[in-house]
Design an enzyme around this catalytic site. Structure first.
Site, PDB file in Angstrom:
ATOM      1  N   SER A 105     -12.008  37.371 -12.906  1.00  0.00           N
ATOM      2  CA  SER A 105     -13.432  37.146 -13.854  1.00  0.00           C
ATOM      3  C   SER A 105     -13.119  36.234 -15.020  1.00  0.00           C
ATOM      4  O   SER A 105     -12.022  36.351 -15.551  1.00  0.00           O
ATOM      5  CB  SER A 105     -13.842  38.667 -14.315  1.00  0.00           C
ATOM      6  N   TYR A 129     -18.503  31.404 -15.818  1.00  0.00           N
ATOM      7  CA  TYR A 129     -19.937  31.006 -16.487  1.00  0.00           C
ATOM      8  C   TYR A 129     -19.743  30.010 -17.204  1.00  0.00           C
ATOM      9  O   TYR A 129     -18.720  29.658 -18.028  1.00  0.00           O
ATOM     10  CB  TYR A 129     -20.166  32.374 -17.480  1.00  0.00           C
ATOM     11  N   THR A 155     -21.516  32.450 -11.273  1.00  0.00           N
ATOM     12  CA  THR A 155     -22.460  33.244 -11.207  1.00  0.00           C
ATOM     13  C   THR A 155     -23.692  32.653 -11.776  1.00  0.00           C
ATOM     14  O   THR A 155     -23.844  32.168 -13.074  1.00  0.00           O
ATOM     15  CB  THR A 155     -21.828  34.558 -12.219  1.00  0.00           C
ATOM     16  N   LYS A 223     -22.744  32.579  -6.813  1.00  0.00           N
ATOM     17  CA  LYS A 223     -22.861  34.063  -6.848  1.00  0.00           C
ATOM     18  C   LYS A 223     -24.178  34.558  -7.480  1.00  0.00           C
ATOM     19  O   LYS A 223     -24.514  34.331  -8.446  1.00  0.00           O
ATOM     20  CB  LYS A 223     -21.555  34.793  -7.376  1.00  0.00           C
ATOM     21  N   HIS A 247     -25.167  41.493  -8.688  1.00  0.00           N
ATOM     22  CA  HIS A 247     -24.451  41.895  -9.975  1.00  0.00           C
ATOM     23  C   HIS A 247     -24.297  43.476  -9.857  1.00  0.00           C
ATOM     24  O   HIS A 247     -24.489  44.029 -11.062  1.00  0.00           O
ATOM     25  CB  HIS A 247     -25.222  41.403 -11.407  1.00  0.00           C
TER      26      HIS A 247
END
Ligand code: HO6
Length: 352
Positions: A105, A129, A155, A223, A247
């Site tokens: 992440s 991100y 994402t 994603k 999510h």
């Protein structure tokens, strides 16, 4: 007592994490319709087993973006593993040395260098991100690429954070968490790098794909795609994969369960790029059903955090091994000797 299914790890985590941490992990957006349907949707799908096929040798291996994995279950990106276990993501990375892929992440609580050092040969992808400050984003991407990360998972469903009622009631606060838990941000020697959700650039759009492609050699996977329209756009923007995800039901409530959205995306993609899925995978037959409906592999989010809470690296290993055994059994019972033998004929109602 021995843990015999993923729900046993869930029960342990619930009893052992601080209440507000448990509720942050378990929580979904608004009424949690989508979070719960991710799981219940699998329970409505029935299997069509085939017999007398010589099941003495069964192979669960497959590949994703050309890299081999020992079975089609990998680790989804989730943040702040140090909430669950002192060594956090370092322990997760070590468990992943069992030959699957760990999507790290953006909001990891360990430095990327330390995550990689824990399991230098592991297969890793990076979740991203796009930050308002493109320099930070570029630096992060180049850092992980030099560390050997093999794909970039962008994402797309988080221009803002979902409305989690229980976190709001608890006044669960990320900045306080960051300071009290001494969470490091994964970019070194850079005071600008204190990431917050407000630092996610909500203006991120399709045109940024070209920019990302200009700064990295890594394949790009989107994603959060849930529709045929966005699947078409993904292909026309030359990305290499789609991860069908909602999510964990934590963003827009009442979007479909991922297993229900999968067919629409798979039909639009027509085999041109790999399609993956996350959300609601709790048993070996869930994995089988996702593959039968066209997913190349699936990713586990919350169950990894439950394993981590139970026993760090060892707990994550136990979660993965349990699911591997269940998946192996589901192949044996349905007559699939290899991943390539898993087809839509395995499910009773081909969901078109
Ligand atoms: C900060 N997904 O909880 S939470 C604040 N992407 O599902 S980010 C909030 C988060 C992470 C970092 C988050 C989630 C989620 C600084």
């Amino acid at each position: 007592m021995a843990f015999v299914c993923l729900a046993d790890f869930q029960a342990f985590a619930k009893d052992n994490l601080p209440k507000s941490t448990w509720e942050f992990i378990e929580g979904g957006a608004d009424e949690c319709i989508t979070r719960d349907e991710n799981i219940s949707a699998y329970k409505k799908i029935r299997l069509r087993p085939r017999f007398l096929r010589d099941m003495s040798v069964v192979d669960t291996k497959t590949t994703i973006q050309g890299s081999e994995i020992s079975f089609p279950v990998c680790i989804a990106p989730t943040g702040f593993h140090c909430l669950c276990w002192p060594d956090g993501e370092q322990s997760t990375a070590k468990a992943e040395a069992m030959n699957i892929c760990y999507v790290t992440s953006t909001y990891s609580s360990c430095f990327y260098d330390d995550i990689v050092a824990g399991a230098p040969n592991g297969l890793r992808w990076i979740q991203l991100y796009v930050q308002r400050d493109r320099k930070i984003t570029k630096k992060l991407i180049q850092k992980v690429e030099s560390l050997g990360y093999k794909a970039l998972v962008l994402t797309v469903d988080t221009p803002a954070l979902g409305n989690r009622l229980q976190d709001n009631r608890n006044r669960f606060s990320f900045p306080a968490l960051l300071s009290t838990k001494n969470i490091h941000v994964p970019i070194e020697e850079n005071s600008e790098s204190l990431l917050s959700v407000s630092s996610i650039d909500s203006s991120t759009s399709w045109k940024d794909i070209a920019w990302l492609k200009s700064i990295t050699q890594m394949p790009i996977i989107l994603k959060g795609i849930l529709t045929r329209e966005d699947a078409e756009l993904a292909i026309s923007h030359n990305v290499q994969g789609i991860l069908v995800s909602n999510h964990g039901g934590r963003q827009l409530d009442t979007v479909p369960a991922t297993i229900d959205a999968l067919t629409e995306v798979v039909n639009a993609v027509q085999g041109r790029i790999e399609v993956y899925l996350d959300g609601g995978i709790r048993t070996g037959t869930d994995v089988l059903k996702a593959l039968a409906l066209g997913a190349r592999c699936v990713f586990l989010g919350r169950p990894i955090l439950w394993g981590l809470t139970y026993k760090g690296e060892e707990g994550v290993r136990q979660v993965l091994n349990l699911l591997k055994k269940e998946f192996y059994r589901s192949m044996v019972f349905t007559g699939c000797r290899s991943i390539s033998e898993i087809s839509q004929d395995l499910v009773q109602f081909s969901k078109l």
